[in-house]
Design a protein around this motif. Structure first.
Motif, PDB file in Angstrom:
ATOM      1  N   GLN A 201      21.094  15.242 103.587  1.00  0.00           N
ATOM      2  CA  GLN A 201      22.331  15.841 104.067  1.00  0.00           C
ATOM      3  C   GLN A 201      22.682  17.074 103.243  1.00  0.00           C
ATOM      4  O   GLN A 201      23.119  18.100 103.789  1.00  0.00           O
ATOM      5  CB  GLN A 201      23.470  14.827 104.023  1.00  0.00           C
ATOM      6  N   ALA A 202      22.480  16.996 101.948  1.00  0.00           N
ATOM      7  CA  ALA A 202      22.752  18.148 101.086  1.00  0.00           C
ATOM      8  C   ALA A 202      21.885  19.337 101.486  1.00  0.00           C
ATOM      9  O   ALA A 202      22.364  20.472 101.583  1.00  0.00           O
ATOM     10  CB  ALA A 202      22.521  17.774  99.627  1.00  0.00           C
ATOM     11  N   CYS A 203      20.613  19.094 101.720  1.00  0.00           N
ATOM     12  CA  CYS A 203      19.707  20.182 102.085  1.00  0.00           C
ATOM     13  C   CYS A 203      20.060  20.769 103.447  1.00  0.00           C
ATOM     14  O   CYS A 203      19.911  21.976 103.667  1.00  0.00           O
ATOM     15  CB  CYS A 203      18.267  19.691 102.096  1.00  0.00           C
ATOM     16  N   ARG A 204      20.523  19.924 104.361  1.00  0.00           N
ATOM     17  CA  ARG A 204      20.816  20.405 105.711  1.00  0.00           C
ATOM     18  C   ARG A 204      22.082  21.268 105.738  1.00  0.00           C
ATOM     19  O   ARG A 204      22.136  22.273 106.443  1.00  0.00           O
ATOM     20  CB  ARG A 204      20.972  19.229 106.671  1.00  0.00           C
ATOM     21  N   TYR A 205      23.095  20.898 104.966  1.00  0.00           N
ATOM     22  CA  TYR A 205      24.401  21.554 105.106  1.00  0.00           C
ATOM     23  C   TYR A 205      24.744  22.533 103.984  1.00  0.00           C
ATOM     24  O   TYR A 205      25.545  23.443 104.197  1.00  0.00           O
ATOM     25  CB  TYR A 205      25.505  20.503 105.216  1.00  0.00           C
TER      26      TYR A 205
END
Length: 257
Positions: A201-205
């Motif tokens: 999630q961190a990498c996506r957003y």
């Protein structure tokens, strides 16, 4: 020059030192995700940013000025903070709790304004709790309460949002809805700093990932530049492969156990 910075911080709880000589520039108008294993200092760093923890050395600065010198309301108009486990007053209803986010904008002579009313209504709508406005907070589920707290922080209308594990208690659909909301706020020019447990999630957003271990920053930068198998193994002690997310192309960690 970035507006919010940490310089050579030593952070401790009594005799337990968490971080030493920790420095970080928070990119303006970006979504920064702080990741790392449990008890690595992520939440401690956020607490130092919002003056809930006083560094024993070094300083946190906002606009080149130590946060320790700001009056409480002035700082609260700039930095909105959602802790891990906020506690609501007994029997308070959702609208009344969210309205407390407008406290930094009030004075002894001011009255409740149309702007205050609009800010509360828009915050509840954005957080998906407008239909709960008249419900007592203690009757809500954990996920619903979490979204109410997010609404309170949004009602502050701060330039910076700092959130400590904001997806806690949320089901997977609401996790992604919240992250989409934070990304939209970033796109509107606000600076978002969030402690996240889900590296994918961190990498996506996030535009900027800060990876921590043992109280220190191991790596920071754009996810595509810094997140690889070597970093994940070093930070989380997790054998893995990192592949492109099939939807976004951002790094996606796949455990290799």
């Amino acid at each position: 020059m970035t507006r919010l910075t940490a310089r050579d911080l030593t952070l401790r709880y009594d005799d337990r030192v968490v971080s030493t000589r920790l420095s970080l520039d928070v990119p303006d108008g970006a979504f920064t995700a702080i990741v790392g294993p449990n008890a690595c200092g992520k939440s401690t760093l956020l607490r130092a940013f919002v003056r809930l923890l006083r560094p024993s050395a070094g300083a946190v600065q906002l606009d080149g000025r130590a946060v320790s010198t700001y009056p409480n309301k002035e700082l609260a108009r700039a930095l909105g903070f959602l802790p891990q486990e906020p506690v609501a007053p007994e029997d308070v209803r959702v609208r009344a709790l969210v309205a407390r986010g407008r406290f930094p904008h009030q004075s002894l002579l001011s009255t409740w304004s149309e702007e205050d009313e609009r800010s509360v209504a828009e915050a509840m709508e954005a957080a998906g709790v407008a239909d709960l406005a008249d419900r007592p907070v203690h009757e809500l589920s954990g996920g619903q309460r979490q979204r109410v707290w997010v609404a309170l922080v949004l009602a502050q209308r701060t330039t910076h949002l700092l959130l400590d594990e904001p997806t806690s208690f949320l089901d997977i659909a609401h996790q992604y809805q919240l992250l989409e909301l934070l990304a939209r706020l970033r796109d509107q020019g606000r600076t978002v700093i969030a402690v996240l447990h889900d590296i994918n999630q961190a990498c996506r957003y996030a535009d900027h990932v800060v990876a921590m271990r043992d109280g220190q920053i191991v790596a920071e930068g754009a996810p595509a530049r810094v997140v690889d198998a070597a970093l994940i193994t070093k930070v989380f002690e997790l054998p893995c492969v990192v592949v492109p997310d099939p939807v976004t192309g951002t790094p996606m960690v796949v455990p290799a156990l």
